[in-house]
Design a protein around this motif. Structure first.
Motif, PDB file in Angstrom:
ATOM      1  N   PRO A  49      -6.503   3.922   0.557  1.00 48.31           N
ATOM      2  CA  PRO A  49      -6.030   4.760   1.656  1.00 48.31           C
ATOM      3  C   PRO A  49      -6.360   4.160   3.025  1.00 48.31           C
ATOM      4  O   PRO A  49      -5.612   4.346   3.985  1.00 48.31           O
ATOM      5  CB  PRO A  49      -6.737   6.099   1.440  1.00 48.31           C
ATOM      6  CG  PRO A  49      -7.819   5.843   0.467  1.00 48.31           C
ATOM      7  CD  PRO A  49      -7.470   4.615  -0.299  1.00 48.31           C
ATOM      8  N   GLU A  50      -7.434   3.407   3.133  1.00 48.83           N
ATOM      9  CA  GLU A  50      -7.791   2.785   4.421  1.00 48.83           C
ATOM     10  C   GLU A  50      -6.756   1.744   4.826  1.00 48.83           C
ATOM     11  O   GLU A  50      -6.463   1.597   6.020  1.00 48.83           O
ATOM     12  CB  GLU A  50      -9.191   2.178   4.372  1.00 48.83           C
ATOM     13  CG  GLU A  50     -10.296   3.200   4.486  1.00 48.83           C
ATOM     14  CD  GLU A  50     -10.279   4.000   5.791  1.00 48.83           C
ATOM     15  OE1 GLU A  50      -9.868   3.466   6.849  1.00 48.83           O
ATOM     16  OE2 GLU A  50     -10.695   5.170   5.753  1.00 48.83           O
ATOM     17  N   TYR A  51      -6.211   1.001   3.869  1.00 49.51           N
ATOM     18  CA  TYR A  51      -5.141   0.046   4.183  1.00 49.51           C
ATOM     19  C   TYR A  51      -3.974   0.783   4.829  1.00 49.51           C
ATOM     20  O   TYR A  51      -3.426   0.339   5.833  1.00 49.51           O
ATOM     21  CB  TYR A  51      -4.686  -0.670   2.899  1.00 49.51           C
ATOM     22  CG  TYR A  51      -3.482  -1.561   3.111  1.00 49.51           C
ATOM     23  CD1 TYR A  51      -3.651  -2.866   3.545  1.00 49.51           C
ATOM     24  CD2 TYR A  51      -2.196  -1.092   2.894  1.00 49.51           C
ATOM     25  CE1 TYR A  51      -2.549  -3.691   3.750  1.00 49.51           C
ATOM     26  CE2 TYR A  51      -1.088  -1.900   3.108  1.00 49.51           C
ATOM     27  CZ  TYR A  51      -1.269  -3.202   3.535  1.00 49.51           C
ATOM     28  OH  TYR A  51      -0.168  -4.001   3.753  1.00 49.51           O
ATOM     29  N   LEU A  52      -3.598   1.927   4.253  1.00 52.12           N
ATOM     30  CA  LEU A  52      -2.478   2.703   4.787  1.00 52.12           C
ATOM     31  C   LEU A  52      -2.816   3.329   6.137  1.00 52.12           C
ATOM     32  O   LEU A  52      -1.961   3.404   7.013  1.00 52.12           O
ATOM     33  CB  LEU A  52      -2.063   3.783   3.784  1.00 52.12           C
ATOM     34  CG  LEU A  52      -1.491   3.263   2.472  1.00 52.12           C
ATOM     35  CD1 LEU A  52      -1.303   4.409   1.492  1.00 52.12           C
ATOM     36  CD2 LEU A  52      -0.185   2.521   2.694  1.00 52.12           C
ATOM     37  N   ARG A  53      -4.041   3.768   6.297  1.00 54.38           N
ATOM     38  CA  ARG A  53      -4.458   4.375   7.571  1.00 54.38           C
ATOM     39  C   ARG A  53      -4.229   3.395   8.720  1.00 54.38           C
ATOM     40  O   ARG A  53      -3.787   3.775   9.801  1.00 54.38           O
ATOM     41  CB  ARG A  53      -5.931   4.779   7.499  1.00 54.38           C
ATOM     42  CG  ARG A  53      -6.463   5.436   8.751  1.00 54.38           C
ATOM     43  CD  ARG A  53      -7.969   5.760   8.585  1.00 54.38           C
ATOM     44  NE  ARG A  53      -8.551   6.178   9.820  1.00 54.38           N
ATOM     45  CZ  ARG A  53      -8.947   5.352  10.799  1.00 54.38           C
ATOM     46  NH1 ARG A  53      -8.822   4.056  10.679  1.00 54.38           N
ATOM     47  NH2 ARG A  53      -9.466   5.842  11.904  1.00 54.38           N
ATOM     48  N   ALA A  54      -4.494   2.106   8.485  1.00 52.90           N
ATOM     49  CA  ALA A  54      -4.311   1.090   9.520  1.00 52.90           C
ATOM     50  C   ALA A  54      -2.842   0.911   9.896  1.00 52.90           C
ATOM     51  O   ALA A  54      -2.550   0.419  10.991  1.00 52.90           O
ATOM     52  CB  ALA A  54      -4.899  -0.239   9.047  1.00 52.90           C
ATOM     53  N   LEU A  55      -1.915   1.320   9.035  1.00 48.68           N
ATOM     54  CA  LEU A  55      -0.489   1.198   9.325  1.00 48.68           C
ATOM     55  C   LEU A  55       0.038   2.299  10.234  1.00 48.68           C
ATOM     56  O   LEU A  55       1.095   2.161  10.832  1.00 48.68           O
ATOM     57  CB  LEU A  55       0.325   1.213   8.022  1.00 48.68           C
ATOM     58  CG  LEU A  55       0.028   0.120   7.006  1.00 48.68           C
ATOM     59  CD1 LEU A  55       0.912   0.312   5.778  1.00 48.68           C
ATOM     60  CD2 LEU A  55       0.212  -1.256   7.609  1.00 48.68           C
ATOM     61  N   ILE A  56      -0.690   3.387  10.335  1.00 50.93           N
ATOM     62  CA  ILE A  56      -0.260   4.524  11.158  1.00 50.93           C
ATOM     63  C   ILE A  56      -0.388   4.154  12.635  1.00 50.93           C
ATOM     64  O   ILE A  56      -1.395   3.577  13.064  1.00 50.93           O
ATOM     65  CB  ILE A  56      -1.098   5.772  10.841  1.00 50.93           C
ATOM     66  CG1 ILE A  56      -0.902   6.179   9.376  1.00 50.93           C
ATOM     67  CG2 ILE A  56      -0.741   6.929  11.772  1.00 50.93           C
ATOM     68  CD1 ILE A  56      -1.844   7.286   8.916  1.00 50.93           C
ATOM     69  N   HIS A  57       0.622   4.495  13.415  1.00 47.56           N
ATOM     70  CA  HIS A  57       0.593   4.224  14.850  1.00 47.56           C
ATOM     71  C   HIS A  57      -0.705   4.797  15.434  1.00 47.56           C
ATOM     72  O   HIS A  57      -1.108   5.912  15.088  1.00 47.56           O
ATOM     73  CB  HIS A  57       1.813   4.870  15.522  1.00 47.56           C
ATOM     74  CG  HIS A  57       1.979   4.476  16.949  1.00 47.56           C
ATOM     75  ND1 HIS A  57       1.219   5.008  17.967  1.00 47.56           N
ATOM     76  CD2 HIS A  57       2.817   3.588  17.528  1.00 47.56           C
ATOM     77  CE1 HIS A  57       1.576   4.482  19.110  1.00 47.56           C
ATOM     78  NE2 HIS A  57       2.546   3.599  18.869  1.00 47.56           N
ATOM     79  N   PRO A  58      -1.382   4.059  16.319  1.00 43.01           N
ATOM     80  CA  PRO A  58      -2.653   4.542  16.882  1.00 43.01           C
ATOM     81  C   PRO A  58      -2.575   5.940  17.489  1.00 43.01           C
ATOM     82  O   PRO A  58      -3.556   6.683  17.447  1.00 43.01           O
ATOM     83  CB  PRO A  58      -2.998   3.492  17.946  1.00 43.01           C
ATOM     84  CG  PRO A  58      -2.328   2.250  17.466  1.00 43.01           C
ATOM     85  CD  PRO A  58      -1.050   2.713  16.802  1.00 43.01           C
ATOM     86  N   ALA A  59      -1.420   6.330  18.027  1.00 41.27           N
ATOM     87  CA  ALA A  59      -1.282   7.657  18.623  1.00 41.27           C
ATOM     88  C   ALA A  59      -1.313   8.770  17.583  1.00 41.27           C
ATOM     89  O   ALA A  59      -1.505   9.932  17.933  1.00 41.27           O
ATOM     90  CB  ALA A  59       0.027   7.738  19.421  1.00 41.27           C
ATOM     91  N   LEU A  60      -1.139   8.427  16.314  1.00 44.04           N
ATOM     92  CA  LEU A  60      -1.137   9.422  15.234  1.00 44.04           C
ATOM     93  C   LEU A  60      -2.273   9.208  14.233  1.00 44.04           C
ATOM     94  O   LEU A  60      -2.434  10.011  13.310  1.00 44.04           O
ATOM     95  CB  LEU A  60       0.185   9.369  14.458  1.00 44.04           C
ATOM     96  CG  LEU A  60       1.445   9.779  15.187  1.00 44.04           C
ATOM     97  CD1 LEU A  60       2.660   9.572  14.294  1.00 44.04           C
ATOM     98  CD2 LEU A  60       1.356  11.224  15.639  1.00 44.04           C
ATOM     99  N   ARG A  61      -3.018   8.133  14.379  1.00 42.18           N
ATOM    100  CA  ARG A  61      -4.020   7.756  13.372  1.00 42.18           C
ATOM    101  C   ARG A  61      -5.190   8.739  13.365  1.00 42.18           C
ATOM    102  O   ARG A  61      -5.832   8.966  14.393  1.00 42.18           O
ATOM    103  CB  ARG A  61      -4.513   6.340  13.656  1.00 42.18           C
ATOM    104  CG  ARG A  61      -5.314   5.740  12.515  1.00 42.18           C
ATOM    105  CD  ARG A  61      -5.669   4.290  12.783  1.00 42.18           C
ATOM    106  NE  ARG A  61      -4.464   3.496  12.916  1.00 42.18           N
ATOM    107  CZ  ARG A  61      -4.360   2.455  13.740  1.00 42.18           C
ATOM    108  NH1 ARG A  61      -5.373   2.080  14.497  1.00 42.18           N
ATOM    109  NH2 ARG A  61      -3.231   1.775  13.802  1.00 42.18           N
ATOM    110  N   PRO A  62      -5.496   9.304  12.205  1.00 39.79           N
ATOM    111  CA  PRO A  62      -6.609  10.256  12.114  1.00 39.79           C
ATOM    112  C   PRO A  62      -7.952   9.542  12.063  1.00 39.79           C
ATOM    113  O   PRO A  62      -8.025   8.345  11.769  1.00 39.79           O
ATOM    114  CB  PRO A  62      -6.344  10.957  10.778  1.00 39.79           C
ATOM    115  CG  PRO A  62      -5.736   9.866   9.939  1.00 39.79           C
ATOM    116  CD  PRO A  62      -4.848   9.109  10.896  1.00 39.79           C
ATOM    117  N   GLU A  63      -8.997  10.297  12.328  1.00 40.08           N
ATOM    118  CA  GLU A  63     -10.340   9.735  12.259  1.00 40.08           C
ATOM    119  C   GLU A  63     -10.849   9.652  10.826  1.00 40.08           C
ATOM    120  O   GLU A  63     -11.645   8.791  10.505  1.00 40.08           O
ATOM    121  CB  GLU A  63     -11.304  10.576  13.093  1.00 40.08           C
ATOM    122  CG  GLU A  63     -11.031  10.468  14.581  1.00 40.08           C
ATOM    123  CD  GLU A  63     -12.038  11.233  15.406  1.00 40.08           C
ATOM    124  OE1 GLU A  63     -13.182  11.424  14.950  1.00 40.08           O
ATOM    125  OE2 GLU A  63     -11.665  11.636  16.517  1.00 40.08           O
TER     126      GLU A  63
END
Length: 178
Positions: A49-63
């Motif tokens: 899931p961390e690999y996918l988290r990095a793909l999310i645009h920074p404006a939408l990326r959760p903590e």
């Protein structure tokens, strides 16, 4: 089709955390990141899931990411692999970018299974026939694989082009949908 893709304006709300679930598929583990309403932010054939988290645009990326039952998101992936190729398009997706990429992601969600379209055709469907390279960028920047079916786009000569999760998976998906 249901999509909550966003334009270049700043998103109003960003979730503090997203859930994630992994489904075993014929093409390997498939993981999706989603909010409490089952809106997909990122997905693909990985078990990280961390690999996918990095793909999310920074404006939408959760903590934070929290493992959760996949619910309707996992059900859509299973339904796809059971032959309901339209199931992922019935799940809402949230991505953030400029106007053309958002239009191209929307256009991708309307590409039916079967014969793939070319990057040129995707650019036309997105409203700018001259934006062929931007159409390719739309596929490369797509964080929500399968739910935004970038695997359905090929080069004008019929070559597969690229695919973040490998050309073997792209070919498998196209063969399954043929």
């Amino acid at each position: 089709m249901t999509t909550l893709a966003e334009s270049a304006s700043t998103p109003d709300t960003v979730p503090a955390q997203l859930g994630w679930a992994t489904v075993d598929t014929a093409d390997g583990p498939f993981t999706a990141l989603f909010d409490d309403d089952g809106v997909v932010y990122a997905s693909g054939w990985v078990d990280s899931p961390e690999y996918l988290r990095a793909l999310i645009h920074p404006a939408l990326r959760p903590e934070a990411l929290v493992p959760r039952p996949g619910g309707a998101v996992a059900d859509a992936v299973r339904a796809y692999y059971d032959g309901d190729f339209g199931a992922p398009a019935r799940v809402t997706v949230r991505q953030h970018s400029g106007p053309f990429l958002v239009a191209a992601w929307e256009a991708l969600r309307d590409v039916p299974p079967g014969p793939p379209v070319t990057y040129t055709e995707l650019a036309e469907r997105a409203g700018n026939a001259a934006a062929v390279r931007a159409a390719a960028a739309c596929c490369a920047q797509n964080a929500a694989a399968l739910f935004v079916p970038c695997h359905r786009v090929v080069r004008s000569n019929g070559g597969l082009g690229g695919f973040r999760y490998g050309l073997d998976i792209k070919q498998s998906l196209l063969d399954r949908e043929a």
